[in-house]
Design a protein around this motif. Sequence first.
Motif, short mmCIF file in Angstrom:
data_model
loop_
_atom_site.label_atom_id
_atom_site.label_comp_id
_atom_site.label_asym_id
_atom_site.label_seq_id
_atom_site.Cartn_x
_atom_site.Cartn_y
_atom_site.Cartn_z
N VAL A 99 0.81 -1.21 0.00
CA VAL A 99 0.00 0.00 0.00
C VAL A 99 0.85 1.27 0.00
CG1 VAL A 99 -1.79 1.24 1.28
CG2 VAL A 99 -1.88 -1.23 1.13
N ARG A 100 2.09 1.20 0.52
CA ARG A 100 2.89 2.41 0.55
C ARG A 100 3.25 2.91 -0.85
NH1 ARG A 100 6.17 -1.80 1.95
NH2 ARG A 100 8.07 -2.08 0.73
N HIS A 101 3.11 2.07 -1.85
CA HIS A 101 3.39 2.52 -3.22
C HIS A 101 2.14 3.01 -3.95
CE1 HIS A 101 7.54 1.33 -3.24
NE2 HIS A 101 7.26 0.08 -2.94
N TRP A 102 0.97 2.84 -3.33
CA TRP A 102 -0.27 3.10 -4.07
C TRP A 102 -0.41 4.54 -4.55
CZ3 TRP A 102 -5.17 0.05 -2.19
CH2 TRP A 102 -4.88 -1.32 -2.25
N ALA A 103 0.13 5.48 -3.75
CA ALA A 103 -0.07 6.89 -4.07
C ALA A 103 0.38 7.22 -5.49
CB ALA A 103 0.66 7.75 -3.06
N THR A 104 1.40 6.53 -5.99
CA THR A 104 1.91 6.87 -7.32
C THR A 104 1.41 5.94 -8.41
OG1 THR A 104 3.89 5.59 -6.82
CG2 THR A 104 4.01 7.96 -6.44
N LEU A 105 0.53 5.01 -8.05
CA LEU A 105 0.01 4.09 -9.06
C LEU A 105 -1.40 4.51 -9.45
CD1 LEU A 105 1.15 0.75 -7.36
CD2 LEU A 105 2.30 1.98 -9.20
N PRO A 106 -1.59 5.03 -10.67
CA PRO A 106 -2.90 5.59 -11.02
C PRO A 106 -4.04 4.59 -10.90
CG PRO A 106 -1.46 5.42 -12.96
CD PRO A 106 -0.63 5.14 -11.76
N GLU A 107 -3.77 3.31 -11.16
CA GLU A 107 -4.85 2.33 -11.18
C GLU A 107 -5.43 2.06 -9.79
OE1 GLU A 107 -1.75 1.85 -11.93
OE2 GLU A 107 -0.94 -0.09 -11.29
N THR A 108 -4.65 2.37 -8.73
CA THR A 108 -5.14 2.02 -7.40
C THR A 108 -6.35 2.87 -7.00
OG1 THR A 108 -3.53 3.52 -6.43
CG2 THR A 108 -2.92 1.22 -6.56
N GLU A 109 -6.59 3.98 -7.72
CA GLU A 109 -7.77 4.80 -7.46
C GLU A 109 -9.06 4.02 -7.57
OE1 GLU A 109 -8.45 8.34 -9.82
OE2 GLU A 109 -6.43 8.97 -9.30
N VAL A 110 -9.10 3.05 -8.47
CA VAL A 110 -10.37 2.34 -8.70
C VAL A 110 -10.51 1.09 -7.84
CG1 VAL A 110 -10.61 3.21 -11.04
CG2 VAL A 110 -9.44 1.04 -10.67
N ILE A 111 -9.47 0.76 -7.06
CA ILE A 111 -9.52 -0.49 -6.30
C ILE A 111 -10.71 -0.53 -5.34
CG2 ILE A 111 -8.34 -1.80 -4.49
CD1 ILE A 111 -5.74 -1.30 -5.94
N ASP A 112 -10.92 0.58 -4.61
CA ASP A 112 -12.02 0.61 -3.65
C ASP A 112 -13.34 0.30 -4.33
OD1 ASP A 112 -10.64 0.96 -1.40
OD2 ASP A 112 -10.93 3.13 -1.25
N ASP A 113 -13.56 0.94 -5.48
CA ASP A 113 -14.81 0.71 -6.22
C ASP A 113 -14.92 -0.75 -6.65
OD1 ASP A 113 -15.64 3.25 -5.95
OD2 ASP A 113 -15.01 3.92 -7.94
N LEU A 114 -13.82 -1.27 -7.15
CA LEU A 114 -13.84 -2.65 -7.63
C LEU A 114 -14.20 -3.60 -6.50
CD1 LEU A 114 -10.71 -2.80 -9.95
CD2 LEU A 114 -13.10 -2.68 -10.61
N ILE A 115 -13.61 -3.36 -5.33
CA ILE A 115 -13.87 -4.25 -4.20
C ILE A 115 -15.31 -4.10 -3.74
CG2 ILE A 115 -13.28 -4.70 -1.80
CD1 ILE A 115 -10.43 -3.75 -2.48
N ARG A 116 -15.79 -2.85 -3.69
CA ARG A 116 -17.16 -2.61 -3.24
C ARG A 116 -18.15 -3.26 -4.21
NH1 ARG A 116 -18.09 2.53 -3.70
NH2 ARG A 116 -16.08 3.00 -2.78
N GLU A 117 -17.86 -3.15 -5.50
CA GLU A 117 -18.78 -3.66 -6.52
C GLU A 117 -18.73 -5.19 -6.66
OE1 GLU A 117 -20.57 -1.65 -9.50
OE2 GLU A 117 -21.03 -1.05 -7.44
N ALA A 118 -17.63 -5.77 -6.18
CA ALA A 118 -17.41 -7.20 -6.45
C ALA A 118 -18.57 -8.10 -6.04
CB ALA A 118 -16.11 -7.66 -5.81
N PRO A 119 -19.09 -7.96 -4.80
CA PRO A 119 -20.17 -8.88 -4.41
C PRO A 119 -21.38 -8.75 -5.32
CG PRO A 119 -19.38 -7.63 -2.51
CD PRO A 119 -18.71 -7.04 -3.71
N ARG A 120 -21.69 -7.49 -5.73
CA ARG A 120 -22.85 -7.30 -6.61
C ARG A 120 -22.60 -7.97 -7.96
NH1 ARG A 120 -24.28 -4.62 -10.51
NH2 ARG A 120 -22.38 -3.38 -10.64
N ARG A 121 -21.37 -7.80 -8.48
CA ARG A 121 -21.07 -8.39 -9.78
C ARG A 121 -21.09 -9.91 -9.73
NH1 ARG A 121 -15.79 -5.52 -11.90
NH2 ARG A 121 -15.96 -7.05 -13.55
N VAL A 122 -20.61 -10.44 -8.60
CA VAL A 122 -20.64 -11.90 -8.47
C VAL A 122 -22.09 -12.38 -8.43
CG1 VAL A 122 -20.09 -13.83 -6.96
CG2 VAL A 122 -18.43 -11.99 -7.30
N GLU A 123 -22.92 -11.62 -7.68
CA GLU A 123 -24.32 -11.98 -7.58
C GLU A 123 -24.96 -12.00 -8.96
OE1 GLU A 123 -27.99 -9.85 -5.47
OE2 GLU A 123 -26.19 -9.93 -4.22
N GLU A 124 -24.60 -11.01 -9.77
CA GLU A 124 -25.13 -10.94 -11.12
C GLU A 124 -24.70 -12.17 -11.93
OE1 GLU A 124 -24.22 -7.32 -13.56
OE2 GLU A 124 -25.66 -6.55 -12.09
#
Lengths: 417, 475
Positions: B227-252
């Motif tokens: 996590v200490r490297h996340w600040a400079t990795l642009p893709e990590t911005e979407v990780i929270d969303d991906l994790i939050r959305e995951a259960p819904r997507r699996v349900e789908e």
Amino acid sequence: MDLRAKLAILADAAKYDASCASSGSKRRARDGQLGDTNKIGICHSYTPDGRCVSLLKILLTNYCIYDCQYCVNRVSSDSPRARFTPEEVVRLTLEFYKRNYIEGLFLSSGVIQSADHTMEQLVEVARSLREDHKYNGYIHLKAVPGASEDLMAQAGRYADRLSANIELPTQRDLQQLAPEKKLIDIHRTMVQLKVRIAAAKEEQRASKRAPQFAPAGQSTQMIVGATPSTDAQILTTADSLYRTHRLRRVYYSAFSPIPHADLRLPTKSPPLVRENRLYQADWLLRFYGFKVHELTTPDDPQLDLSIDPKTAWALRHREQFPVDVNRASRELLLRVPGLGARNVQRILQIRRLHSIRLSDLLKLRVPMARAKYFVVTADHNPDSLRIDRMNLRSRVVKPEQQLNLFEVAVSAKTGEI
Amino acid sequence: MTNAVHIQRSFEAWRDAARKLIALDVPPDAIAWIDDDSSSLLPELDLPDAAPSAFQVPAEFVGFSRLVACFRDPQRWALLYRMLWRLTHGEKQLLQDATDDDTHRFFAMHRKVRLDRHKMTAFVRFRAVQSEDGSEPHYIAWHRPDHFILRLTAPFFQRRFASMKWTILTPDESVTWDGTDLRFSEGVPASQAPAGDELETLWRTYYANSFNPARLNLKMMRREMPVRHWATLPETEVIDDLIREAPRRVEEMVKKQTATKCKSTGSAADFLPPRISLPQLRDAIQGCRGCDLYCNATQAVFGEGPKDASIIFVGEQPGDQEDLAGKPFVGPSGHLLDEVMEEVGIPRDEVYVTNAVKHFKFEPRGTRRIHAKPNAREMAACKPWLASEISVIKPEIVVCLGSTAAQQLLGKQFRVTKSRGEWIKTDFAPRVMATVHPSSLLRMPDHDARVQARKMFTHDLNLVAKALRKMKASA
């Protein structure tokens, strides 16, 4: 459709291919040009499913004329379709590469019109990257079975790795789920590639200036759990692929149920741990001197999901244990549960200097909870006396550790067992 | 008596000093190593300027030491010197003894620096900064390595990005490649990094779509991408969303999967009776598993009307009431159709009514079932029923109500809005016409529009009535 929408569809469609390796090639950087390849490969990112992102892994298009029942891109599936132009793929690859997002490109495609037409498009992308843009990064191209020899020759000239997917372990499985694909075509493509790869190696030995042909070799992928084929059958197929076609890697991909699947397919995916057990068994075959028939038994052709295949073997062959780490041969040490290939190498070095004690094994970070029953050290190891206990299995496998996906995933990657 | 040895923070500086110390036969515990990051009050040891005579150490020791020298810990210099001392004082095989305390630490440091170097090659993210004169952009990255590895890693970027101009900024030191030389300069804080790069949106799109929500494994991700490297990795911005959305997507995904539990075959043709007649078809259709819709619908709704009907009206699919009643056009749109037929003079008893798709497709919302449009797959699977009905009745006129019916019979390219009210000659009936579905009139919220739409619908049906009258007259 804009580029971003296409990228979303064609990245999503490509994610079912397990391979993302960028290792094993040696394409050197050149003055004033872009890119080189790294021998051990680099994972530039990890997705929340713990997978390495090393290459821009996309399909040129997910339109496909085939109707393979396990595939999300089959012609009868109603997933959204898109198609990149070769120029768009070239641009994406270069721009991502320049920002150090990726090691290179892994380009695959649904089959459009014909095998040759599809392969031509893939080759054009690779050609443009290498010739128009002087790009020396990694390229992995899918070899479309049935494409002409001439196209394969071109593909190998530009690509670091080629892969033709075997898809399913047996011809019967293939007949059932991918009636248009024939094992013989896939094998013919693999043989073609093998011959060319070997010839190029030979020429390279004679002269450094000889042209390369897929220097990172060829790999393939097998879908696990879509048919009732057993682990024994899967490993037999893998083993023969390694031997006959000199493949670098066989990837195992746990079948994942796809929308509107055919009713001949199971509706549940096999446990992911099965995929990992297969990877472990695969490493045992390649680096630990195990033979296929040792990994499963005639009575039970499936790998044990609750313990790794090496420990399972050791429990079946207790007469060979405990092994004296100060005297045993390399071959025998490699069979001790918990001893990886690298630690075996270290043990062989250390014991020339002094005898090895339990504390030495701890320093080498050998997982002693498992290993202690199977080794004898210079000091007293009371656990080695328990090798014949009836309940040894339950001592080695702690219930809460069973199916610990995290652990097996790591070991599947590093091969340390 | 302990003396201090001052060196700069580099492997070469340590090597020079260590060579001289070995030549002077100074044992490890007689000196304290001091570099840029540490200080000492001890008296400084004077080292001779002249290079001492050479001595031999295993080549691999030099290679490993180069990395260990980058470890962020002032103790590393002393460890290196102690190793060197032991190697040159009768313990030539020290490196083979991986469990010796010094060797063990030495390799542990080596491993950590090597990993840090590897992660730097992985996690440096350049941002393109466009130049004002329109030439090639300058690529700038800010990265925070754990150890002093910039000089160690710079050649990697020099090789790989030879054709670009780039700069890597770190808190300790920075480096710039101008196409010919590497130039090192002061370190800078993260605030000096360029703000963004438009390509990052595409990169995030790629990242988000190559992720399988069913295989969430955050422990593995965090282990490999700290996590200490996340600040400079642009893709990590979407990780929270991906994790939050995951259960819904699996349900789908599971939902779609349960649809597959329905075990449909893909075509109604598998369920047609051996002899094609209306009563036989009506019987057989209840066993249809051509598409997944059979799973959730109450029953299949077959067409209704006389066997010798001269007109067939084809709707889209049964609605909520039709599904329960088992008869087509008994709900609100059926009433509307009856009304307009009476208005224009189409006798109801000469008409056969049916649907393009025979099962009700809906989405549950609370206790209600909301109509959903059948997709291409379901339409194709169901077509054999409608085709059989038409082939038995052999009507003079077929009227398609709505786009689903029209596309089922006239092809995917057919557009009701463009070609409504036009007569078309086909293989299965001499006169086919398409118009809107009566339910579309019911759904219009605006009163005036509804009146206008009804007028147009009546106009279309009037054409049908006229054709019917003309046909009868000529017969």
